[in-house]
Design a protein around this motif. Sequence first.
Motif: not given
Length: 313
Positions: A260-268
């Motif tokens: 989830g954090l990987a997804v969030r950072k990727y989108v940011l």
Amino acid sequence: MALDETAHGVYVIAPTPFHPDGRVDEASTDRMTDFYLEAGCDGITALGVMGEAPKLDGAEALDVATRIIRRAGRAPVIIGVSAPGFAAMRALARGVMEVGAAGVMIAPPNTLRTDDQIVAYYAQAAEAIGSDVPFVVQDFPAQFSVVMTPAVIRRIVMANPNCVMVKHEDWPGLEKITALRGFEADGSMRHVSILCGNGGLFLDFEVERGADGAMTGYAFPDMLVDLVRLSREGQRDAAHDLFDAHLPLIRYEQQMGGIGLAVRKYVLARRGIIASDAQRKPGSALSARAKAEVEYLLSRVARFDKRALKLAA
């Protein structure tokens, strides 16, 4: 600006930006802070679960917190100070309050087993940080394995005057919000702010149940701001339409185990808010297949919300 029970709106959870080599990315931290405020967030919460706080040493944690607090100016900033012992908790809490934090957030250790142990822990934590420091109870059973009933939260609130907010991320948790607001209505609990986490997964109904807003780090905090505003204005269908457009990406971001954090950072990073999606080790990264799935979800969000079209190259 001291945090109090009137806090409302969106207090976005900030990740900690890192360079690929693991160093804290100060330029991205500044750009991220600016973006959150320009997006309409009412406040910022740093060094939470998604802030990779356990990967920072004490000096780094204070440095990151100080940078965000000073960059945010008059906007309230809450700092997560959860720690295995009260000495470290007190040191960070006092340090961030001295540089202008609005308050601190405290999560329960996973060793707590009974209601009395939970209540006693928060009494000791409140004493450790000082009665002049406003604090947030972080209620996140999926992460901390500590289940707080509404009655336990009421006991914590009533026993500690400096408890001014509950970060609610129980799941399912809609009935808990109703119960807490019911305690306020019958006079058995004083009013506290309730801001909700879980990536915003239930925010559409949480606000309707009496939550004051969101405290989460979904990669479109500007959408969360709009959702809370629309709900407050009574534009229920518009709020749900906006939420529904983002829900598949919110759900995808909710994967456990660091994904989830990987997804969030990727989108940011794709939005140009941070320079890299790197996590400090130990961490996880998205596979090429996962990135393609996120890109597909972004394209679908963009059919309703054009903010998803504005991605960095």
